[in-house]
Design a protein around this motif. Structure first.
Motif, PDB file in Angstrom:
ATOM      1  N   VAL A 125      -4.976   5.731  10.013  1.00 26.56           N
ATOM      2  CA  VAL A 125      -5.084   6.254   8.649  1.00 26.56           C
ATOM      3  C   VAL A 125      -5.649   7.669   8.668  1.00 26.56           C
ATOM      4  O   VAL A 125      -5.208   8.540   7.901  1.00 26.56           O
ATOM      5  CB  VAL A 125      -5.967   5.320   7.787  1.00 26.56           C
ATOM      6  N   ASN A 126      -6.611   7.901   9.552  1.00 29.38           N
ATOM      7  CA  ASN A 126      -7.185   9.244   9.697  1.00 29.38           C
ATOM      8  C   ASN A 126      -6.083  10.260   9.988  1.00 29.38           C
ATOM      9  O   ASN A 126      -5.957  11.286   9.297  1.00 29.38           O
ATOM     10  CB  ASN A 126      -8.218   9.209  10.833  1.00 29.38           C
ATOM     11  N   MET A 127      -5.266   9.989  10.997  1.00 26.81           N
ATOM     12  CA  MET A 127      -4.217  10.919  11.391  1.00 26.81           C
ATOM     13  C   MET A 127      -3.097  11.008  10.353  1.00 26.81           C
ATOM     14  O   MET A 127      -2.578  12.096  10.066  1.00 26.81           O
ATOM     15  CB  MET A 127      -3.646  10.525  12.748  1.00 26.81           C
ATOM     16  N   LEU A 128      -2.722   9.864   9.767  1.00 29.37           N
ATOM     17  CA  LEU A 128      -1.678   9.886   8.743  1.00 29.37           C
ATOM     18  C   LEU A 128      -2.108  10.691   7.529  1.00 29.37           C
ATOM     19  O   LEU A 128      -1.309  11.433   6.946  1.00 29.37           O
ATOM     20  CB  LEU A 128      -1.334   8.458   8.319  1.00 29.37           C
ATOM     21  N   VAL A 145      -9.367   1.787   2.926  1.00 31.99           N
ATOM     22  CA  VAL A 145      -8.246   2.404   3.637  1.00 31.99           C
ATOM     23  C   VAL A 145      -7.601   3.488   2.762  1.00 31.99           C
ATOM     24  O   VAL A 145      -7.322   4.596   3.227  1.00 31.99           O
ATOM     25  CB  VAL A 145      -7.197   1.342   4.036  1.00 31.99           C
ATOM     26  N   TYR A 146      -7.370   3.157   1.481  1.00 34.32           N
ATOM     27  CA  TYR A 146      -6.758   4.128   0.567  1.00 34.32           C
ATOM     28  C   TYR A 146      -7.638   5.370   0.422  1.00 34.32           C
ATOM     29  O   TYR A 146      -7.150   6.514   0.497  1.00 34.32           O
ATOM     30  CB  TYR A 146      -6.532   3.481  -0.803  1.00 34.32           C
ATOM     31  N   ALA A 147      -8.941   5.161   0.219  1.00 33.81           N
ATOM     32  CA  ALA A 147      -9.840   6.297   0.048  1.00 33.81           C
ATOM     33  C   ALA A 147      -9.866   7.182   1.289  1.00 33.81           C
ATOM     34  O   ALA A 147      -9.847   8.418   1.198  1.00 33.81           O
ATOM     35  CB  ALA A 147     -11.253   5.794  -0.272  1.00 33.81           C
ATOM     36  N   ARG A 192     -12.412 -10.462  -2.457  1.00 33.19           N
ATOM     37  CA  ARG A 192     -13.125  -9.188  -2.676  1.00 33.19           C
ATOM     38  C   ARG A 192     -13.158  -8.354  -1.405  1.00 33.19           C
ATOM     39  O   ARG A 192     -12.989  -7.134  -1.445  1.00 33.19           O
ATOM     40  CB  ARG A 192     -14.566  -9.458  -3.139  1.00 33.19           C
ATOM     41  N   MET A 193     -13.387  -9.017  -0.285  1.00 33.06           N
ATOM     42  CA  MET A 193     -13.407  -8.308   0.992  1.00 33.06           C
ATOM     43  C   MET A 193     -12.031  -7.709   1.295  1.00 33.06           C
ATOM     44  O   MET A 193     -11.918  -6.572   1.760  1.00 33.06           O
ATOM     45  CB  MET A 193     -13.820  -9.250   2.119  1.00 33.06           C
ATOM     46  N   ARG A 194     -10.976  -8.476   0.987  1.00 36.17           N
ATOM     47  CA  ARG A 194      -9.625  -7.998   1.247  1.00 36.17           C
ATOM     48  C   ARG A 194      -9.302  -6.773   0.389  1.00 36.17           C
ATOM     49  O   ARG A 194      -8.802  -5.763   0.888  1.00 36.17           O
ATOM     50  CB  ARG A 194      -8.620  -9.118   0.976  1.00 36.17           C
ATOM     51  N   TRP A 195      -9.624  -6.852  -0.892  1.00 28.37           N
ATOM     52  CA  TRP A 195      -9.356  -5.708  -1.769  1.00 28.37           C
ATOM     53  C   TRP A 195     -10.279  -4.534  -1.451  1.00 28.37           C
ATOM     54  O   TRP A 195      -9.898  -3.374  -1.597  1.00 28.37           O
ATOM     55  CB  TRP A 195      -9.491  -6.121  -3.232  1.00 28.37           C
ATOM     56  N   GLY A 196     -11.508  -4.846  -1.011  1.00 25.64           N
ATOM     57  CA  GLY A 196     -12.403  -3.773  -0.581  1.00 25.64           C
ATOM     58  C   GLY A 196     -11.853  -3.049   0.636  1.00 25.64           C
ATOM     59  O   GLY A 196     -11.933  -1.821   0.740  1.00 25.64           O
ATOM     60  N   PHE A 197     -11.281  -3.826   1.557  1.00 29.06           N
ATOM     61  CA  PHE A 197     -10.645  -3.248   2.747  1.00 29.06           C
ATOM     62  C   PHE A 197      -9.509  -2.309   2.331  1.00 29.06           C
ATOM     63  O   PHE A 197      -9.412  -1.171   2.820  1.00 29.06           O
ATOM     64  CB  PHE A 197     -10.105  -4.376   3.627  1.00 29.06           C
ATOM     65  N   VAL A 198      -8.657  -2.771   1.397  1.00 28.76           N
ATOM     66  CA  VAL A 198      -7.546  -1.948   0.920  1.00 28.76           C
ATOM     67  C   VAL A 198      -8.070  -0.670   0.252  1.00 28.76           C
ATOM     68  O   VAL A 198      -7.551   0.430   0.483  1.00 28.76           O
ATOM     69  CB  VAL A 198      -6.668  -2.742  -0.072  1.00 28.76           C
ATOM     70  N   THR A 223     -14.566   4.725   8.862  1.00 32.24           N
ATOM     71  CA  THR A 223     -14.128   3.935  10.019  1.00 32.24           C
ATOM     72  C   THR A 223     -14.991   2.683  10.169  1.00 32.24           C
ATOM     73  O   THR A 223     -14.469   1.566  10.346  1.00 32.24           O
ATOM     74  CB  THR A 223     -14.203   4.786  11.300  1.00 32.24           C
ATOM     75  N   ALA A 224     -16.305   2.862  10.068  1.00 31.96           N
ATOM     76  CA  ALA A 224     -17.217   1.714  10.173  1.00 31.96           C
ATOM     77  C   ALA A 224     -16.998   0.732   9.024  1.00 31.96           C
ATOM     78  O   ALA A 224     -17.040  -0.491   9.217  1.00 31.96           O
ATOM     79  CB  ALA A 224     -18.661   2.202  10.187  1.00 31.96           C
TER      80      ALA A 224
END
Length: 398
Positions: A145-148, A19-21, A10-16, A123-124
């Motif tokens: 990700v911010n810049m991309l 990042v996507y959002a 869950r943590m891994r998919w939450g991380f993804v 970011t946090a």
């Protein structure tokens, strides 16, 4: 064991999902860039009005940072990120329905608020959801990700607007679809903040403790220069390419802006083992070269030189930004770090908006070409001042 594995998954998919959002939200903030020449003709916008449209976005970001920047520490990350996505959807809907300049102004303010909610909170969140041994990499991923995201906005919009029908509408339909996926990702994401408190909104004060003020100033000046360069390039590139170089292909406009943010992303991954002081100095030197190339490209009307100047400037901005933020975080007291970081980001967003406003005002009397040249000279002088200050400080501390 199964429960631990499920939690890790869950943590891994939450991380993804986070990042996507973050990528999609930041992409949405720069989507309209290739469309401004079209809006200018469709709504008969003056250069000053286009400038105001750019500037109100920065006002929205700063307002979001100051009012909601630290709210997620109290009520949880998800409950700040979800409104951020919803605001981005509202912004896209406003642009989708735009029939006059009022819609553009409203859409940009709402987009800025969305970015203000997301910039620090996402970011946090990304750092929170990363494994303990990957926290440093997660911070780098978040800034990249911010810049991309900022770069992908003009790229995607330019391609769709140039090669598919309905240039002022289709891109925002696509954006809304991607935002719905982001909304789902944030909704199902595990909440990193377990000890939540009651909702209390305060306008965050901007201040830097006296004991670290000198270090903060030396770190933030090159960052100010770097973000001013981003603002300058964003302000001049669409009109310069169209009005001076007669390049009206919106895909080329999008690709050109995209590459400066790609260079910024790449630059954050370089020289990570070097001391921040050296990277800050390198950033100033690189910015001097990049800004001079941009200014000369405007003078001789060279697209190739403008493109190279954008790449070099993007690298310089990245060196300054990463090393400057790292320097500030290393000296900031733990209990004041959020406040100091918000001050840092607020200065950066002020820097990115000043050239936009300045070029728009100068363009009224000088035209976009000479307005860009004048501001290139100003930014170059600031970069030289930043370099001299850093070198002087380095010698004093040696």
């Amino acid at each position: 064991m199964k429960g631990q594995s499920r939690t890790t998954s869950r943590m891994r998919w939450g991380f993804v999902g986070a990042v996507y959002a973050f990528l999609i939200i930041m992409m949405g903030t720069t989507l309209p860039t290739p469309l401004y020449p079209i809006y200018s003709k469709a709504f008969d916008l003056s250069p000053l009005m286009v400038t105001i449209i750019y500037a109100v976005y920065a006002a929205g970001v700063i307002g979001g940072l100051l009012v909601f920047g630290q709210l997620s520490d109290r009520i949880g990350r998800r409950y700040v990120l979800l409104p951020g996505v919803i605001l981005s959807v509202i912004s896209a809907l406003i642009f989708l329905c735009a029939t006059n300049v009022g819609f553009l102004l409203a859409g940009r303010v709402v987009s800025g608020l969305s970015a203000g909610l997301f910039t620090s909170t996402a970011t946090a969140t990304i750092v929170n959801l990363a494994p303990d041994d990957k926290k440093n990499q997660a911070s780098t991923i978040a800034s990249s990700v911010n810049m991309l995201g900022l770069g992908f906005g003009p790229l995607l919009c330019g391609l769709l607007a140039e090669y598919l029908p309905h240039p002022l509408r289709l891109i925002f339909v696509v954006d809304i679809v991607m935002l719905i996926l982001a909304l789902i990702g944030i909704w199902i994401m595990p909440e990193p903040i377990k000890d939540r408190q009651s909702l209390k909104v305060n306008v965050q004060k901007l201040s830097v403790p006296k004991e670290i003020r000198a270090t903060f100033i030396y770190a933030v000046i090159p960052v100010f220069v770097g973000f001013s360069m981003l603002g300058l390039f964003t302000a001049i590139s669409p009109n310069f390419l169209g009005n001076i170089l007669s390049i009206h292909n919106k895909a080329i406009i999008g690709v050109t802006v995209f590459f400066i943010f790609c260079a910024s992303t790449l630059g954050q991954l370089l020289f990570k083992q070097q001391p921040d002081s050296k990277v800050l100095t390198l950033g100033s030197v690189t910015l001097i070269v990049g800004v001079i190339l941009v200014g000369v490209s405007l003078l001789v009307e060279s697209f190739l030189m403008l493109f190279i100047g954008a790449l070099v400037s993007g690298l310089g901005q990245a060196f300054s930004f990463r090393a400057g933020l790292s320097t500030v975080n290393s000296v900031a007291p733990e209990d004041q770090r959020a406040e100091i970081t918000s001050t840092f980001f607020t200065i950066a967003y002020i820097a990115i908006s000043i050239p936009v406003v300045g070029v728009g005002l100068l363009e009224l009397g000088l035209g976009v070409q000479w307005a860009g040249i004048v501001f290139s000279m100003i930014v170059a002088v600031l970069a030289v001042v930043s370099f001299l200050l850093l070198v002087t400080r380095g010698k004093r501390e040696a």
